[in-house]
Design a protein around this motif. Structure first.
Motif, PDB file in Angstrom:
ATOM      1  N   ASN A   7     -17.797   3.218  -7.472  1.00  0.00           N
ATOM      2  CA  ASN A   7     -16.369   3.469  -7.721  1.00  0.00           C
ATOM      3  C   ASN A   7     -15.699   4.181  -6.551  1.00  0.00           C
ATOM      4  O   ASN A   7     -14.950   5.152  -6.726  1.00  0.00           O
ATOM      5  N   LEU A   8     -15.963   3.689  -5.356  1.00  0.00           N
ATOM      6  CA  LEU A   8     -15.433   4.320  -4.153  1.00  0.00           C
ATOM      7  C   LEU A   8     -14.007   3.852  -3.871  1.00  0.00           C
ATOM      8  O   LEU A   8     -13.726   2.654  -3.872  1.00  0.00           O
ATOM      9  N   SER A   9     -13.131   4.811  -3.613  1.00  0.00           N
ATOM     10  CA  SER A   9     -11.740   4.506  -3.289  1.00  0.00           C
ATOM     11  C   SER A   9     -11.297   5.324  -2.087  1.00  0.00           C
ATOM     12  O   SER A   9     -11.745   6.467  -1.902  1.00  0.00           O
ATOM     13  N   VAL A  10     -10.417   4.724  -1.274  1.00  0.00           N
ATOM     14  CA  VAL A  10      -9.852   5.395  -0.107  1.00  0.00           C
ATOM     15  C   VAL A  10      -8.368   5.056  -0.045  1.00  0.00           C
ATOM     16  O   VAL A  10      -7.985   3.888  -0.206  1.00  0.00           O
ATOM     17  N   SER A  11      -7.557   6.065   0.192  1.00  0.00           N
ATOM     18  CA  SER A  11      -6.110   5.844   0.306  1.00  0.00           C
ATOM     19  C   SER A  11      -5.602   6.415   1.614  1.00  0.00           C
ATOM     20  O   SER A  11      -6.057   7.475   2.071  1.00  0.00           O
ATOM     21  N   TYR A  12      -4.648   5.709   2.221  1.00  0.00           N
ATOM     22  CA  TYR A  12      -3.936   6.172   3.410  1.00  0.00           C
ATOM     23  C   TYR A  12      -2.478   6.367   3.010  1.00  0.00           C
ATOM     24  O   TYR A  12      -1.787   5.395   2.687  1.00  0.00           O
ATOM     25  N   ALA A  13      -2.013   7.606   3.015  1.00  0.00           N
ATOM     26  CA  ALA A  13      -0.642   7.904   2.583  1.00  0.00           C
ATOM     27  C   ALA A  13      -0.455   7.335   1.180  1.00  0.00           C
ATOM     28  O   ALA A  13      -1.132   7.736   0.253  1.00  0.00           O
ATOM     29  N   ASP A  14       0.445   6.341   1.040  1.00  0.00           N
ATOM     30  CA  ASP A  14       0.687   5.786  -0.290  1.00  0.00           C
ATOM     31  C   ASP A  14       0.037   4.416  -0.469  1.00  0.00           C
ATOM     32  O   ASP A  14       0.336   3.688  -1.422  1.00  0.00           O
ATOM     33  N   ARG A  15      -0.890   4.056   0.424  1.00  0.00           N
ATOM     34  CA  ARG A  15      -1.522   2.738   0.345  1.00  0.00           C
ATOM     35  C   ARG A  15      -3.009   2.873   0.033  1.00  0.00           C
ATOM     36  O   ARG A  15      -3.718   3.670   0.645  1.00  0.00           O
ATOM     37  N   ALA A  16      -3.483   2.089  -0.943  1.00  0.00           N
ATOM     38  CA  ALA A  16      -4.901   2.078  -1.291  1.00  0.00           C
ATOM     39  C   ALA A  16      -5.635   1.126  -0.361  1.00  0.00           C
ATOM     40  O   ALA A  16      -5.394  -0.081  -0.396  1.00  0.00           O
ATOM     41  N   ALA A  17      -6.524   1.661   0.475  1.00  0.00           N
ATOM     42  CA  ALA A  17      -7.287   0.816   1.399  1.00  0.00           C
ATOM     43  C   ALA A  17      -8.520   0.234   0.734  1.00  0.00           C
ATOM     44  O   ALA A  17      -8.932  -0.890   1.046  1.00  0.00           O
ATOM     45  N   LEU A  18      -9.131   1.008  -0.172  1.00  0.00           N
ATOM     46  CA  LEU A  18     -10.259   0.530  -0.971  1.00  0.00           C
ATOM     47  C   LEU A  18     -10.039   0.978  -2.406  1.00  0.00           C
ATOM     48  O   LEU A  18      -9.587   2.103  -2.654  1.00  0.00           O
ATOM     49  N   GLN A  19     -10.404   0.105  -3.352  1.00  0.00           N
ATOM     50  CA  GLN A  19     -10.178   0.418  -4.751  1.00  0.00           C
ATOM     51  C   GLN A  19     -11.454   0.174  -5.560  1.00  0.00           C
ATOM     52  O   GLN A  19     -11.887  -0.966  -5.730  1.00  0.00           O
ATOM     53  N   ASN A  20     -12.058   1.268  -6.018  1.00  0.00           N
ATOM     54  CA  ASN A  20     -13.190   1.204  -6.949  1.00  0.00           C
ATOM     55  C   ASN A  20     -14.283   0.236  -6.490  1.00  0.00           C
ATOM     56  O   ASN A  20     -14.715  -0.645  -7.239  1.00  0.00           O
ATOM     57  N   VAL A  21     -14.737   0.420  -5.279  1.00  0.00           N
ATOM     58  CA  VAL A  21     -15.781  -0.440  -4.722  1.00  0.00           C
ATOM     59  C   VAL A  21     -17.152   0.101  -5.134  1.00  0.00           C
ATOM     60  O   VAL A  21     -17.463   1.270  -4.889  1.00  0.00           O
ATOM     61  N   HIS A  36      -9.651 -11.323   4.887  1.00  0.00           N
ATOM     62  CA  HIS A  36      -8.529 -11.380   5.828  1.00  0.00           C
ATOM     63  C   HIS A  36      -8.278 -10.002   6.445  1.00  0.00           C
ATOM     64  O   HIS A  36      -8.759  -8.980   5.954  1.00  0.00           O
ATOM     65  N   THR A  37      -7.503  -9.986   7.513  1.00  0.00           N
ATOM     66  CA  THR A  37      -7.070  -8.721   8.115  1.00  0.00           C
ATOM     67  C   THR A  37      -6.357  -7.881   7.063  1.00  0.00           C
ATOM     68  O   THR A  37      -5.496  -8.370   6.341  1.00  0.00           O
ATOM     69  N   GLY A  38      -6.737  -6.606   6.958  1.00  0.00           N
ATOM     70  CA  GLY A  38      -6.137  -5.727   5.959  1.00  0.00           C
ATOM     71  C   GLY A  38      -6.827  -5.757   4.613  1.00  0.00           C
ATOM     72  O   GLY A  38      -6.380  -5.100   3.669  1.00  0.00           O
ATOM     73  N   ALA A  39      -7.949  -6.484   4.519  1.00  0.00           N
ATOM     74  CA  ALA A  39      -8.640  -6.604   3.231  1.00  0.00           C
ATOM     75  C   ALA A  39      -9.428  -5.353   2.872  1.00  0.00           C
ATOM     76  O   ALA A  39      -9.820  -5.167   1.714  1.00  0.00           O
ATOM     77  N   GLY A  40      -9.710  -4.501   3.875  1.00  0.00           N
ATOM     78  CA  GLY A  40     -10.476  -3.284   3.617  1.00  0.00           C
ATOM     79  C   GLY A  40     -11.840  -3.261   4.288  1.00  0.00           C
ATOM     80  O   GLY A  40     -12.614  -2.319   4.107  1.00  0.00           O
ATOM     81  N   LYS A  41     -12.120  -4.272   5.111  1.00  0.00           N
ATOM     82  CA  LYS A  41     -13.442  -4.383   5.738  1.00  0.00           C
ATOM     83  C   LYS A  41     -13.738  -3.192   6.647  1.00  0.00           C
ATOM     84  O   LYS A  41     -14.805  -2.569   6.552  1.00  0.00           O
ATOM     85  N   SER A  42     -12.824  -2.897   7.562  1.00  0.00           N
ATOM     86  CA  SER A  42     -13.060  -1.809   8.516  1.00  0.00           C
ATOM     87  C   SER A  42     -13.128  -0.461   7.824  1.00  0.00           C
ATOM     88  O   SER A  42     -13.931   0.404   8.190  1.00  0.00           O
ATOM     89  N   THR A  43     -12.296  -0.255   6.810  1.00  0.00           N
ATOM     90  CA  THR A  43     -12.360   1.000   6.058  1.00  0.00           C
ATOM     91  C   THR A  43     -13.710   1.138   5.374  1.00  0.00           C
ATOM     92  O   THR A  43     -14.324   2.210   5.379  1.00  0.00           O
ATOM     93  N   PHE A  44     -14.206   0.050   4.815  1.00  0.00           N
ATOM     94  CA  PHE A  44     -15.497   0.064   4.130  1.00  0.00           C
ATOM     95  C   PHE A  44     -16.622   0.495   5.071  1.00  0.00           C
ATOM     96  O   PHE A  44     -17.426   1.379   4.731  1.00  0.00           O
ATOM     97  N   VAL A  45     -16.686  -0.102   6.252  1.00  0.00           N
ATOM     98  CA  VAL A  45     -17.795   0.234   7.157  1.00  0.00           C
ATOM     99  C   VAL A  45     -17.624   1.633   7.749  1.00  0.00           C
ATOM    100  O   VAL A  45     -18.611   2.313   8.043  1.00  0.00           O
ATOM    101  N   LYS A  46     -16.386   2.086   7.906  1.00  0.00           N
ATOM    102  CA  LYS A  46     -16.183   3.461   8.370  1.00  0.00           C
ATOM    103  C   LYS A  46     -16.652   4.468   7.325  1.00  0.00           C
ATOM    104  O   LYS A  46     -17.187   5.531   7.676  1.00  0.00           O
ATOM    105  N   VAL A  47     -16.475   4.142   6.051  1.00  0.00           N
ATOM    106  CA  VAL A  47     -17.000   5.005   4.993  1.00  0.00           C
ATOM    107  C   VAL A  47     -18.514   5.066   5.083  1.00  0.00           C
ATOM    108  O   VAL A  47     -19.126   6.139   4.983  1.00  0.00           O
ATOM    109  N   LEU A  48     -19.158   3.915   5.289  1.00  0.00           N
ATOM    110  CA  LEU A  48     -20.618   3.881   5.395  1.00  0.00           C
ATOM    111  C   LEU A  48     -21.108   4.811   6.509  1.00  0.00           C
ATOM    112  O   LEU A  48     -22.108   5.510   6.350  1.00  0.00           O
ATOM    113  N   LYS A  49     -20.401   4.820   7.634  1.00  0.00           N
ATOM    114  CA  LYS A  49     -20.781   5.648   8.772  1.00  0.00           C
ATOM    115  C   LYS A  49     -20.432   7.117   8.557  1.00  0.00           C
ATOM    116  O   LYS A  49     -20.979   7.991   9.228  1.00  0.00           O
ATOM    117  N   GLY A  50     -19.565   7.401   7.595  1.00  0.00           N
ATOM    118  CA  GLY A  50     -19.129   8.772   7.361  1.00  0.00           C
ATOM    119  C   GLY A  50     -17.944   9.171   8.210  1.00  0.00           C
ATOM    120  O   GLY A  50     -17.699  10.357   8.435  1.00  0.00           O
TER     121      GLY A  50
END
Length: 282
Positions: A7-21, A36-50
């Motif tokens: 249930n991992l979620s990440v938000s930037y300002a008022d935008r949800a980058a990841l929702q309950n992954v 697609h671009t903006g789908a959350g791929k880069s945010t996901f891998v950045k979370v993995l790296k910490g």
């Protein structure tokens, strides 16, 4: 190492980058991340790296929560390697040797340990020791890319994140780099997370594929299951099939046969499709 997100979620300002992954990443797998671009791929891998300190949800490695700082924020994980797009832009040392030795020196490795590690890594990325005294910026594009990746591999990461690692490379360098990385991964039973828009590469190298759309994980499949059995999901999301799988579908439609293939890799598909194509003169 087993990586588990719940249930991992990440938000930037008022935008949800990841929702309950929620997902589990098993050891020894090459897992591609598509969308697609903006789908959350880069945010996901950045979370993995910490690299994203503030997340909602749970992140466990081998059933243990990942370390946090005194403020309760995530810290970058040294056992996870991260190769960004155009990693050669991160080269900064005056020689290739200094570039490769930089991180091991910080870790406290001895000169003898560093020398041995460099010998091993150079062979794994297809380079020779002749390159060590050279200035990185004088190398060809393909050589610079390999040096940049070698500097990450010097730390022997348990999990390696590749974020569009072949961007900007010519077709020959593109194929050679992925083959080298695949060999490195298989030799050490390592885990690779491969972010890519190139569906042919995803089909060729992946054990599993994660599909992202608008910050949500739409599915986590074995590669053959996704491309051969879940094509309608990709079509719904506007994502293309790999070219060999497209050929397979065309031959099935024109021949009226259901063609069983061992995998969705190019060699396996062509081995089944070409005899039918030639026999029926399709």
């Amino acid at each position: 190492m087993v990586y588990h997100l719940n249930n991992l979620s990440v938000s930037y300002a008022d935008r949800a980058a990841l929702q309950n992954v929620s997902c589990t990443i098993q050891e020894g797998k090459w897992i591609s991340v598509i969308g697609h671009t903006g789908a959350g791929k880069s945010t996901f891998v950045k979370v993995l790296k910490g690299l994203i300190p503030d997340i909602a949800g749970e992140y466990l490695i081998n059933d243990h929560p990942i370390p946090k700082d005194r403020k309760g924020q995530l810290k970058a994980l040294p056992d996870i390697g991260y190769v960004f797009q155009y990693p050669e832009h991160q080269l900064f040392e005056s020689t290739v040797y200094k570039e490769l030795a930089f991180a091991p020196k910080l870790r406290g490795d001895t000169p003898q340990q560093i020398k041995k590690s460099i010998e091993i890594i150079l062979s794994q990325v297809g380079l020779t020791e002749d390159i060590l005294p050279l200035v990185p910026f004088q190398l060809s594009g393909g050589q610079k890319r390999r040096v940049a990746i070698a500097s990450v591999l010097m730390m022997d990461p348990k999990l390696l994140i590749l974020d569009e690692p072949t961007a900007g490379l010519d077709p020959v360098s593109h194929a050679a780099l992925l083959q080298l990385l695949s060999k490195w991964q298989q030799q050490g039973n390592r885990t690779v997370i491969f972010v890519s828009h190139q569906m042919n590469d995803v089909a060729e190298y992946s054990d599993e594929v994660m599909v992202f759309h608008e910050g949500q994980l739409m599915g986590h499949y074995e590669t053959g299951t996704l491309f051969l059995e879940q094509a309608e999901l990709l079509e719904k999301l506007g994502l293309s099939l790999p070219e060999p799988v497209q050929m397979l579908k065309v031959v099935e439609e024109m021949s009226g046969e259901i063609i069983e293939v061992a995998s969705c890799r190019e060699q396996d598909i062509f081995a089944k499709v070409l005899p039918i194509w030639q026999a029926r003169r399709l």
